[in-house]
Design an enzyme around this catalytic site. Structure first.
Site, PDB file in Angstrom:
ATOM      1  N   ARG A 274      -7.604  -2.155   9.632  1.00 54.14           N
ATOM      2  CA  ARG A 274      -7.533  -2.819   8.320  1.00 54.14           C
ATOM      3  C   ARG A 274      -8.706  -2.293   7.513  1.00 54.14           C
ATOM      4  O   ARG A 274      -9.866  -2.513   7.911  1.00 54.14           O
ATOM      5  CB  ARG A 274      -7.598  -4.342   8.496  1.00 54.14           C
ATOM      6  CG  ARG A 274      -7.867  -5.090   7.209  1.00 54.14           C
ATOM      7  CD  ARG A 274      -7.637  -6.584   7.346  1.00 54.14           C
ATOM      8  NE  ARG A 274      -6.211  -6.881   7.406  1.00 54.14           N
ATOM      9  CZ  ARG A 274      -5.687  -8.102   7.203  1.00 54.14           C
ATOM     10  NH1 ARG A 274      -6.467  -9.130   6.938  1.00 54.14           N
ATOM     11  NH2 ARG A 274      -4.377  -8.282   7.262  1.00 54.14           N
TER      12      ARG A 274
ATOM     13  N   HIS B  77       0.763  -2.834   3.298  1.00 49.97           N
ATOM     14  CA  HIS B  77       0.690  -3.751   4.446  1.00 49.97           C
ATOM     15  C   HIS B  77       2.036  -3.692   5.178  1.00 49.97           C
ATOM     16  O   HIS B  77       2.825  -4.634   5.134  1.00 49.97           O
ATOM     17  CB  HIS B  77       0.396  -5.160   3.944  1.00 49.97           C
ATOM     18  CG  HIS B  77      -0.138  -6.093   4.989  1.00 49.97           C
ATOM     19  ND1 HIS B  77      -0.390  -5.707   6.293  1.00 49.97           N
ATOM     20  CD2 HIS B  77      -0.452  -7.420   4.930  1.00 49.97           C
ATOM     21  CE1 HIS B  77      -0.850  -6.757   6.976  1.00 49.97           C
ATOM     22  NE2 HIS B  77      -0.895  -7.796   6.176  1.00 49.97           N
TER      23      HIS B  77
ATOM     24  N   GLN C 108       3.355  -6.442   7.620  1.00 50.97           N
ATOM     25  CA  GLN C 108       3.794  -7.647   6.910  1.00 50.97           C
ATOM     26  C   GLN C 108       5.222  -7.452   6.398  1.00 50.97           C
ATOM     27  O   GLN C 108       6.068  -8.345   6.533  1.00 50.97           O
ATOM     28  CB  GLN C 108       2.854  -7.939   5.728  1.00 50.97           C
ATOM     29  CG  GLN C 108       3.224  -9.192   4.966  1.00 50.97           C
ATOM     30  CD  GLN C 108       3.091 -10.444   5.801  1.00 50.97           C
ATOM     31  OE1 GLN C 108       2.049 -10.699   6.383  1.00 50.97           O
ATOM     32  NE2 GLN C 108       4.155 -11.238   5.881  1.00 50.97           N
TER      33      GLN C 108
ATOM     34  N   ASP D  63       1.965 -13.572  -3.649  1.00 48.98           N
ATOM     35  CA  ASP D  63       0.738 -13.257  -2.908  1.00 48.98           C
ATOM     36  C   ASP D  63      -0.406 -13.819  -3.751  1.00 48.98           C
ATOM     37  O   ASP D  63      -0.213 -14.238  -4.903  1.00 48.98           O
ATOM     38  CB  ASP D  63       0.639 -11.730  -2.741  1.00 48.98           C
ATOM     39  CG  ASP D  63      -0.471 -11.271  -1.787  1.00 48.98           C
ATOM     40  OD1 ASP D  63      -1.183 -12.127  -1.223  1.00 48.98           O
ATOM     41  OD2 ASP D  63      -0.631 -10.051  -1.632  1.00 48.98           O
TER      42      ASP D  63
ATOM     43  N   CYS E 236       3.017 -14.083   2.522  1.00 50.93           N
ATOM     44  CA  CYS E 236       2.355 -13.414   3.641  1.00 50.93           C
ATOM     45  C   CYS E 236       1.244 -14.276   4.233  1.00 50.93           C
ATOM     46  O   CYS E 236       0.917 -14.144   5.400  1.00 50.93           O
ATOM     47  CB  CYS E 236       1.795 -12.077   3.179  1.00 50.93           C
ATOM     48  SG  CYS E 236       0.582 -12.202   1.836  1.00 50.93           S
TER      49      CYS E 236
ATOM     50  N   ARG F  43       5.191 -11.774  12.539  1.00 55.00           N
ATOM     51  CA  ARG F  43       4.151 -10.747  12.555  1.00 55.00           C
ATOM     52  C   ARG F  43       3.934 -10.235  13.989  1.00 55.00           C
ATOM     53  O   ARG F  43       3.701  -9.056  14.209  1.00 55.00           O
ATOM     54  CB  ARG F  43       2.838 -11.297  11.980  1.00 55.00           C
ATOM     55  CG  ARG F  43       2.873 -11.593  10.477  1.00 55.00           C
ATOM     56  CD  ARG F  43       3.035 -10.318   9.673  1.00 55.00           C
ATOM     57  NE  ARG F  43       2.103  -9.326  10.113  1.00 55.00           N
ATOM     58  CZ  ARG F  43       0.836  -9.193   9.667  1.00 55.00           C
ATOM     59  NH1 ARG F  43       0.413 -10.000   8.718  1.00 55.00           N
ATOM     60  NH2 ARG F  43       0.046  -8.254  10.126  1.00 55.00           N
TER      61      ARG F  43
HETATM   62  N1   CP Z   1      -0.696 -11.895   6.169  1.00 55.53           N
HETATM   63  C1   CP Z   1      -1.850 -11.416   6.685  1.00 55.53           C
HETATM   64  O1   CP Z   1      -2.031 -10.215   6.847  1.00 55.53           O
HETATM   65  O2   CP Z   1      -2.756 -12.370   7.007  1.00 55.53           O
HETATM   66  P1   CP Z   1      -4.261 -12.121   7.498  1.00 55.53           P
HETATM   67  O3   CP Z   1      -4.990 -11.466   6.346  1.00 55.53           O
HETATM   68  O4   CP Z   1      -4.785 -13.476   7.814  1.00 55.53           O
HETATM   69  O5   CP Z   1      -4.227 -11.220   8.676  1.00 55.53           O
HETATM   70  N1  NVA Z   2      -2.992  -8.995  -0.942  1.00 56.23           N
HETATM   71  C1  NVA Z   2      -3.764  -9.718   0.035  1.00 56.23           C
HETATM   72  C2  NVA Z   2      -2.983  -9.869   1.287  1.00 56.23           C
HETATM   73  C3  NVA Z   2      -3.668 -10.601   2.399  1.00 56.23           C
HETATM   74  C4  NVA Z   2      -2.848 -10.643   3.654  1.00 56.23           C
HETATM   75  C5  NVA Z   2      -5.084  -9.000   0.276  1.00 56.23           C
HETATM   76  O1  NVA Z   2      -5.076  -7.762   0.365  1.00 56.23           O
HETATM   77  O2  NVA Z   2      -6.110  -9.666   0.345  1.00 56.23           O
END
Ligand code: CP
Ligand code: NVA
Length: 298
Positions: free
Chosen positions: A97, A124, A127, A214, A254, A282
């Site tokens: 990430r 993502h 997701q 989101d 998400c 997930r």
């Molecule tokens: N949806 C998602 O990726 O959640 P987190 O950021 O908590 O991993």
């Molecule tokens: N768009 C959000 C998604 C979190 C799962 C972010 O990148 O923070």
């Protein structure tokens, strides 16, 4: 053999996407990671992604090694390329990430094992796979429709790509400047997908199978929160907007949700909400993806 990666959903062909989804739906354990490891690097916090990916590795018989944001040190302690080369010596997969999507591309280029995007500024994909699984559980993919309300985020982009590859039509309602770019629209249409953009949330959601949104500002965009809030106020998903969608529409998110901002408690906790099965998916998405990348085919 050159490893395959999942940095965005369209790294897979349509038949391959179907294979990954079929593996994800197979909840019997395929211990393709027996005695092998997966490095899980996080430059940002995570609730769902860390746990679902760790447990996916465990269910595949492998050992996940979580690497904290302060331990990662990509391009600080050593280059992204050297991180990938090093981790490839110990692990069957590198899952990360990151703030900057190009870091994933560099790691994929330099390493010798599959790289999986656990969220970047651009995409993502895991997701989006979970979102497809949630729609599949509710009756199928081809011919369905999804409305995206609010910021066209990393999550939105991957969902639009996944939808285009699955015969799902997408409508987007976003304030000016926060919708899909021309490149996003081109990518979706090149994949054979349908995507329409409006600034009217009610028009976007009318008659769709799923309404989703989101956070108004993503991780790394916190400094923009105050400026963004007034622009996004009209894009909150509330009970009135869900009524516009119609009785058949489910609500997806998400997560994490900013309750009272992009979605109200009434919707998130209401009868149309499928967010907890979506979160559960997930795990299945991560397990299916890792199994596929490591050579298991249905
Ligand atoms: N949806 C998602 O990726 O959640 P987190 O950021 O908590 O991993
Ligand atoms: N768009 C959000 C998604 C979190 C799962 C972010 O990148 O923070």
């Amino acid at each position: 053999m050159t490893p395959r990666h999942l940095l965005e959903v369209d790294d897979l062909t349509r038949p391959e996407l179907a294979e990954v989804l079929a593996l994800a739906q197979d909840h019997s354990l395929h211990r393709v990671m027996e005695g092998r490891g997966a490095a899980l690097l996080f430059e940002k916090p995570s609730g769902r992604t860390r746990h679902s990916t760790e447990m996916a590795v465990v269910q595949l018989g492998g050992h996940p090694v979580y690497v904290r944001p302060d331990e990662v040190g990509i391009d600080e302690r050593e280059t992204a390329e050297d991180v990938a080369r090093t981790l490839s010596q110990f692990h069957a997969a590198i899952c990360a990430r990151v703030f900057d999507h190009t870091v994933l591309e560099r790691m994929a280029q330099a390493g010798s094992v599959p790289v999986v995007n656990l969220l970047s500024d651009r995409a993502h994909p895991l997701q989006a796979l979970a979102d497809l699984l949630t729609l599949l559980e509710a009756g199928g993919l081809d011919g369905r429709s999804v409305a995206w309300v609010g910021d066209f985020s990393n999550v939105a982009r991957s969902l639009a790509v996944a939808a285009a590859m699955s015969g799902i039509g997408v409508t987007v309602a976003a304030p000016a400047g926060y919708g899909p770019s021309d490149a996003d629209l081109l990518r979706v249409r090149d994949l054979g997908g349908s995507i329409e953009v409006t600034d009217d949330p009610a028009a976007a959601v009318r008659g769709v199978d799923a309404v989703t949104t989101d956070a108004w500002y993503s991780m790394g965009q916190e400094a923009e929160a105050a400026a963004r809030r007034p622009r996004f106020e009209p894009y909150r998903v509330d009970a009135a907007l869900m009524r516009e969608a119609g009785p058949g529409a489910m609500f997806l998110h998400c997560l994490p949700a900013h309750r009272g901002e992009e979605v109200t408690d009434e919707v998130l906790d209401g009868p149309a909400s499928r967010v907890w099965p979506q979160a559960a998916n997930r795990l299945h998405a991560a397990r299916g993806t890792l199994a596929w990348l490591l050579g298991l085919r249905p």
